[in-house]
Motif scaffolding. Structure first.
Motif, mmCIF file in Angstrom:
data_model
loop_
_atom_site.group_PDB
_atom_site.id
_atom_site.type_symbol
_atom_site.label_atom_id
_atom_site.label_comp_id
_atom_site.label_asym_id
_atom_site.label_seq_id
_atom_site.Cartn_x
_atom_site.Cartn_y
_atom_site.Cartn_z
ATOM 1 N N TYR A 1 -1.274 7.995 -2.597
ATOM 2 C CA TYR A 1 -1.406 6.562 -2.333
ATOM 3 C C TYR A 1 -2.894 6.229 -2.201
ATOM 4 O O TYR A 1 -3.545 6.649 -1.245
ATOM 5 C CB TYR A 1 -0.657 6.181 -1.052
ATOM 6 C CG TYR A 1 0.830 6.297 -1.184
ATOM 7 C CD1 TYR A 1 1.598 5.208 -1.602
ATOM 8 C CD2 TYR A 1 1.483 7.500 -0.919
ATOM 9 C CE1 TYR A 1 2.974 5.310 -1.745
ATOM 10 C CE2 TYR A 1 2.869 7.617 -1.055
ATOM 11 C CZ TYR A 1 3.593 6.518 -1.471
ATOM 12 O OH TYR A 1 4.952 6.628 -1.614
ATOM 13 N N GLU A 2 -3.414 5.466 -3.146
ATOM 14 C CA GLU A 2 -4.850 5.217 -3.167
ATOM 15 C C GLU A 2 -5.328 4.373 -1.987
ATOM 16 O O GLU A 2 -6.518 4.374 -1.668
ATOM 17 C CB GLU A 2 -5.268 4.564 -4.478
ATOM 18 C CG GLU A 2 -4.571 3.271 -4.817
ATOM 19 C CD GLU A 2 -4.852 2.828 -6.236
ATOM 20 O OE1 GLU A 2 -5.738 1.964 -6.411
ATOM 21 O OE2 GLU A 2 -4.206 3.344 -7.160
ATOM 22 N N ARG A 3 -4.417 3.660 -1.314
ATOM 23 C CA ARG A 3 -4.814 2.878 -0.143
ATOM 24 C C ARG A 3 -4.473 3.595 1.159
ATOM 25 O O ARG A 3 -4.450 2.966 2.223
ATOM 26 C CB ARG A 3 -4.115 1.502 -0.174
ATOM 27 C CG ARG A 3 -4.413 0.652 -1.392
ATOM 28 C CD ARG A 3 -5.895 0.278 -1.501
ATOM 29 N NE ARG A 3 -6.403 -0.473 -0.374
ATOM 30 C CZ ARG A 3 -6.386 -1.810 -0.274
ATOM 31 N NH1 ARG A 3 -5.866 -2.535 -1.262
ATOM 32 N NH2 ARG A 3 -6.902 -2.420 0.761
ATOM 33 N N TRP A 4 -4.210 4.891 1.090
ATOM 34 C CA TRP A 4 -3.833 5.637 2.297
ATOM 35 C C TRP A 4 -4.894 5.524 3.387
ATOM 36 O O TRP A 4 -4.577 5.260 4.562
ATOM 37 C CB TRP A 4 -3.557 7.102 1.973
ATOM 38 C CG TRP A 4 -3.232 7.901 3.206
ATOM 39 C CD1 TRP A 4 -4.065 8.720 3.908
ATOM 40 C CD2 TRP A 4 -1.990 7.899 3.919
ATOM 41 N NE1 TRP A 4 -3.418 9.247 5.009
ATOM 42 C CE2 TRP A 4 -2.142 8.755 5.037
ATOM 43 C CE3 TRP A 4 -0.765 7.271 3.717
ATOM 44 C CZ2 TRP A 4 -1.107 8.988 5.948
ATOM 45 C CZ3 TRP A 4 0.258 7.496 4.625
ATOM 46 C CH2 TRP A 4 0.075 8.350 5.728
ATOM 47 N N TRP B 1 0.789 -1.224 0.000
ATOM 48 C CA TRP B 1 0.000 0.000 0.000
ATOM 49 C C TRP B 1 0.823 1.277 0.000
ATOM 50 O O TRP B 1 0.513 2.223 -0.711
ATOM 51 C CB TRP B 1 -0.935 0.027 1.203
ATOM 52 C CG TRP B 1 -1.963 -1.042 1.244
ATOM 53 C CD1 TRP B 1 -2.218 -1.989 0.283
ATOM 54 C CD2 TRP B 1 -2.879 -1.301 2.310
ATOM 55 N NE1 TRP B 1 -3.231 -2.815 0.680
ATOM 56 C CE2 TRP B 1 -3.666 -2.420 1.924
ATOM 57 C CE3 TRP B 1 -3.118 -0.708 3.544
ATOM 58 C CZ2 TRP B 1 -4.670 -2.940 2.732
ATOM 59 C CZ3 TRP B 1 -4.113 -1.220 4.359
ATOM 60 C CH2 TRP B 1 -4.883 -2.320 3.955
ATOM 61 N N LEU B 2 1.846 1.352 0.844
ATOM 62 C CA LEU B 2 2.616 2.586 0.981
ATOM 63 C C LEU B 2 3.988 2.492 0.320
ATOM 64 O O LEU B 2 4.862 3.322 0.584
ATOM 65 C CB LEU B 2 2.773 2.966 2.455
ATOM 66 C CG LEU B 2 1.491 3.282 3.213
ATOM 67 C CD1 LEU B 2 1.813 3.891 4.573
ATOM 68 C CD2 LEU B 2 0.562 4.202 2.434
ATOM 69 N N SER B 3 4.173 1.536 -0.552
ATOM 70 C CA SER B 3 5.423 1.452 -1.308
ATOM 71 C C SER B 3 5.438 2.520 -2.390
ATOM 72 O O SER B 3 4.438 2.730 -3.081
ATOM 73 C CB SER B 3 5.556 0.078 -1.959
ATOM 74 O OG SER B 3 6.555 0.090 -2.959
ATOM 75 N N PRO B 4 6.561 3.214 -2.591
ATOM 76 C CA PRO B 4 6.647 4.183 -3.687
ATOM 77 C C PRO B 4 6.438 3.547 -5.057
ATOM 78 O O PRO B 4 6.164 4.249 -6.031
ATOM 79 C CB PRO B 4 8.068 4.744 -3.553
ATOM 80 C CG PRO B 4 8.403 4.574 -2.110
ATOM 81 C CD PRO B 4 7.762 3.267 -1.729
ATOM 82 N N TYR C 1 4.053 1.241 -5.547
ATOM 83 C CA TYR C 1 2.726 0.641 -5.511
ATOM 84 C C TYR C 1 2.009 0.855 -6.852
ATOM 85 O O TYR C 1 1.837 1.989 -7.313
ATOM 86 C CB TYR C 1 1.881 1.245 -4.385
ATOM 87 C CG TYR C 1 0.447 0.749 -4.395
ATOM 88 C CD1 TYR C 1 0.128 -0.497 -3.862
ATOM 89 C CD2 TYR C 1 -0.574 1.507 -4.961
ATOM 90 C CE1 TYR C 1 -1.172 -0.971 -3.878
ATOM 91 C CE2 TYR C 1 -1.885 1.040 -4.984
ATOM 92 C CZ TYR C 1 -2.185 -0.197 -4.447
ATOM 93 O OH TYR C 1 -3.477 -0.674 -4.477
ATOM 94 N N ARG D 1 6.396 10.548 -6.026
ATOM 95 C CA ARG D 1 6.318 10.075 -4.651
ATOM 96 C C ARG D 1 7.705 10.214 -4.032
ATOM 97 O O ARG D 1 8.702 9.873 -4.665
ATOM 98 C CB ARG D 1 5.877 8.609 -4.597
ATOM 99 C CG ARG D 1 4.437 8.373 -5.030
ATOM 100 C CD ARG D 1 4.135 6.897 -5.197
ATOM 101 N NE ARG D 1 2.737 6.647 -5.493
ATOM 102 C CZ ARG D 1 2.254 5.478 -5.935
ATOM 103 N NH1 ARG D 1 3.087 4.460 -6.131
ATOM 104 N NH2 ARG D 1 0.968 5.334 -6.183
#
Length: 419
Positions: free
Chosen positions: A390-393, A333-336, A338, A372
């Motif tokens: 991040y769309e899953r933030w 989720w928070l990987s650059p 992603y 990012r």
């Protein structure tokens, strides 16, 4: 807490009221007891305030290594304070390897995973993609383990230190392999941009070094290729584009001590002695530097290179060296990286933080939309736009609140992002 407690680069003096260096689970639980903010540091190779706190700073450096090879030899378990270089030595002893390594073997495994830190390669994911399982310890002694395939596993891996103390990591391993490293020199940017896929794909791992000044092109191209599965004929590709092989060992930094660099000149060597840029036995620099790093969608990189080139006269006085490399997309989720293959634009700056931070907005504008930032390095992006990238933030925010409802692992850095 002593005033000398700083990060690796020395540009940040931690403001914590207490420093804990536990060497056992019991000591770690004692450090987490009570109330107040908590943050964890490993090798301290971060350049911003992501690990800073007004409460208790917990160092993982002295925690037990606990390196254990699985019976099927497909994974390795280890403690939260282990460095990649030390893990590599133990894996090599067992004839095993990781798929990827960062340029510095000195950094901690848990810290690199927490921030989505990466190696290089069109077909290689970040270091976090090798995680099979991750165990967090809460202040009350409760443990929570996420395994690949579990719900929320992809949210827990790159966790920014907000989910608790990592006490156990399990990584994929494979049989040991050999790598050949060759350095090429002098390739103009127009040629690189026109042939970008060929250049970055000519080896297992490819790094482009430049100062954004001087010749106006790429000064060095470091190609690392697996001997058992070469990615491309680097010599033919790069020579055909006009680059020439280096006539001796090189250091990424102009004038740097080549003894600190891993072996080059096409000499095969163990994966752990070629994939990093630097040897574990040497400190690659005195820490007298600052770093920033930005990740762009691969398709946006060519145009961004031209815009950053135009900033060359502004960058050159502050840049020691800049590195471009690629990272394969992942689902963390928070990987650059992603959801998209990315190109990393890395900047090693001279240690003038006010001047660097004054220039960063201009650089960030030149890099363009969709950028990012590396979570642990210097950037000046608007925090709301960082989280919005991040769309899953929002899913991560919900995960963090379930883990740490009192917010003990949340500091000012994370609060600015919305945690």
């Amino acid at each position: 807490m002593q005033p000398s407690e700083t990060n690796w680069a020395g540009n940040l003096a931690y403001r914590a009221g207490a420093m804990a260096r536990p060497s056992s689970r019991e000591e770690l639980l004692a450090a987490l007891a009570g109330e107040g903010e908590l943050r964890v540091v490993g090798s301290r190779h971060s350049f911003n305030t992501i690990t800073d706190t007004a409460g208790t700073l917990v160092s993982a450096e002295d925690l037990p290594a606990g390196i254990e090879i699985a019976a099927d030899r497909r994974s390795v378990g280890l403690g939260g304070g282990v460095r990649y270089g030390d893990l590599a030595v133990e894996l090599a002893r067992h004839g095993l390897a990781l798929a990827n390594l960062a340029s510095l073997p000195h950094i901690s495994v848990a810290g690199a995973i927490a921030t989505g830190t990466h190696g290089s390669g069109d077909r290689l994911g970040s270091l976090a993609t090798s995680v099979r399982a991750l165990t967090f310890l809460a202040p009350d002694g409760a443990e929570r383990t996420y395994r690949r395939g579990d719900e929320d596993f992809a949210g827990a891996v790159v966790h920014l230190g907000a989910l608790g103390v990592v006490v156990r990591v399990e990584l994929d391993v494979e049989p040991a392999y050999q790598v050949v490293q060759t350095v090429f020199e002098s390739l103009d940017w127009a040629t690189v941009v026109e042939n970008f896929d060929a250049v970055t794909g000519c080896g297992t791992s490819v790094s482009l070094f430049t100062s954004w000044g001087g010749t106006g092109g790429v000064d060095q191209i470091w190609v690392k290729d697996r001997a058992d599965a070469p990615a491309g004929n680097a010599a033919a590709v790069l020579a055909g584009l006009g680059a020439r092989p280096a006539d001796g060992p090189r250091h990424p930094l102009p004038g740097g001590d080549t003894r600190a660099s891993t072996e080059q000149l096409g000499l095969p060597g163990l994966w752990s002695e070629r994939l990093p840029h630097f040897r574990l036995a040497f400190t690659p620099s005195s820490g007298d530097e600052l770093q920033s790093e930005y990740f762009l969608p691969r398709e946006a990189a060519r145009a961004a290179i031209a815009r950053v080139q135009a900033l060359g006269p502004r960058l050159a006085p502050l840049v020691q060296v800049s590195e471009l490399r690629t990272v394969r997309a992942d689902d963390l989720w928070l990987s650059p990286a992603y959801g998209q293959d990315v190109v990393a634009f890395h900047f090693t700056w001279r240690p003038d933080q006010p001047a660097v931070e004054a220039l960063l907005p201009e650089l960030e504008a030149a890099l363009g939309e969709g950028v990012r930032a590396h979570w642990g390095k210097l950037w000046q992006l608007d925090p709301a736009s960082v989280a919005g990238g991040y769309e899953r933030w929002d899913d991560f925010v919900a995960l963090q609140r379930r883990h740490d409802p009192q917010g003990r692992f949340v500091n000012d850095f994370l609060r600015r992002l919305g945690l």
